[in-house]
Design a protein around this motif. Structure first.
Motif: not given
Length: 332
Positions: A218-232
């Motif tokens: 999928v292109a978009i998700g909602f979840g823990l912000r820290a997970q996306a920061v780490d991935a980026k």
């Protein structure tokens, strides 16, 4: 001779039974501290490493339990629960204390930013946000959303993933943001549209959405912000969006069950102190939410729209939101 040997054997057997009985009566109870935790694997690893580094190796056992299951055990069993230490969402700890008076007072050396009951010490905070796979979003020809309401547009169908709040406390962060901004009536309509667009991508785990987004399913998700920061920061094609409805947070705390067993409780309290104080730096690095005065975050870790519910969170409020959530999902 046979009678004599038989008499000797019976005597020896009786003595053995007597000694065994004495040993059983004098055997000390197991002093292993049992820790129940709703935390994810990363947090549990940090707690284990910290306890081991501070002299508690082999003196405890951590049992991971999901938030809903652990909350149910706390409310049903009270002081009868097996655990000596519990790490759990703070609202569940407060609700269980109000019902059972099951936790001991814990002295605090650090001052929490938000007012906290004296029976718990905050250990980590989870903040919600949107995250996107920039490559998948471009391939699907979709605009970058700025709000949760944007995602009700039918063009996002099957391109959205979020956690089921009936299984994951992370899902409640989304529901809080929607209800606080739009009210329960309009919020229910928005949730129904989000369910329609997510389709089969409503996840039972809070980490489910980030996995589907990083894989490009999928292109978009909602979840823990820290997970996306780490991935980026790790070079993945992931970006994060602080929705205009707000970045809501949930705090997890540590508490000690009042079993009235002085020696074991003393050790349990010492472990709780180590988790709250010594494990806090590593937990904050993994879950970048400031919980105590004096804690600071890097710029990328600071949500643009940090908000909190306008009253203390409780199991009663959770159940109220779950009922509306089920109606929006089409469940009785």
């Amino acid at each position: 001779m046979l009678r004599k040997k038989l008499t000797q054997s019976l005597a020896i057997g009786s003595l053995a039974l007597l000694l065994a009985a004495c040993n059983n009566n004098t055997k000390t109870s197991d002093d292993t501290v049992i820790i129940y935790s709703n935390a994810d694997d990363e947090a549990i690893t940090i707690m284990q490493d910290t306890l081991d580094d501070n002299g508690f190796t082999s003196q405890y056992k951590i049992q991971p339990i999901g938030t809903s299951e652990l909350g149910g055990k706390m409310l049903a069993e009270g002081r009868g629960i097996e655990a000596d230490v519990i790490t759990m969402a703070s609202y569940y700890i407060d609700s269980a204390q109000a019902q059972h008076h099951m936790f001991k007072e814990l002295p605090a050396t650090s001052k929490p930013i938000q007012q906290t009951s004296s029976i718990q010490r905050p250990i980590l905070g989870n903040t919600g946000a949107l995250f996107i796979n920039t490559e998948a979003l471009k391939a699907a020809g979709l605009p970058k959303p700025t709000s949760l309401n944007d995602l009700t547009d039918p063009r996002y169908k099957n391109q959205l993933s979020f956690p089921n709040m009936l299984d994951s406390s992370t899902g409640w962060l989304l529901v809080q943001a929607v209800f606080a901004e739009y009210g329960e009536k309009e919020g229910k309509t928005i949730l129904t549209k989000l369910f329609n667009n997510a389709g089969p991508h409503v996840e039972s785990s809070g980490s489910g959405p980030i996995k589907k987004v990083t894989s490009g399913e999928v292109a978009i998700g909602f979840g823990l912000r820290a997970q996306a920061v780490d991935a980026k920061e790790n070079g993945l094609p992931i970006d994060y969006v602080d929705p205009i409805e707000g970045n809501y947070s949930l705090v997890e705390s540590v508490a000690v069950v009042d079993h009235e067993e002085n020696d074991k409780e003393k050790k349990a309290a010492e472990m709780a102190e180590v988790i709250a104080e010594k494990a806090r730096p590593a937990l904050m690095e993994q879950y970048p939410v400031a919980l105590y005065k004096g804690e600071t975050l890097k710029k990328t870790q600071q949500p643009a729209h940090l908000k909190q519910w306008n009253e203390p969170l409780s199991v009663k409020l959770l159940e109220q939101h779950q009922m509306i959530y089920k109606e929006a999902k089409g469940e009785n």
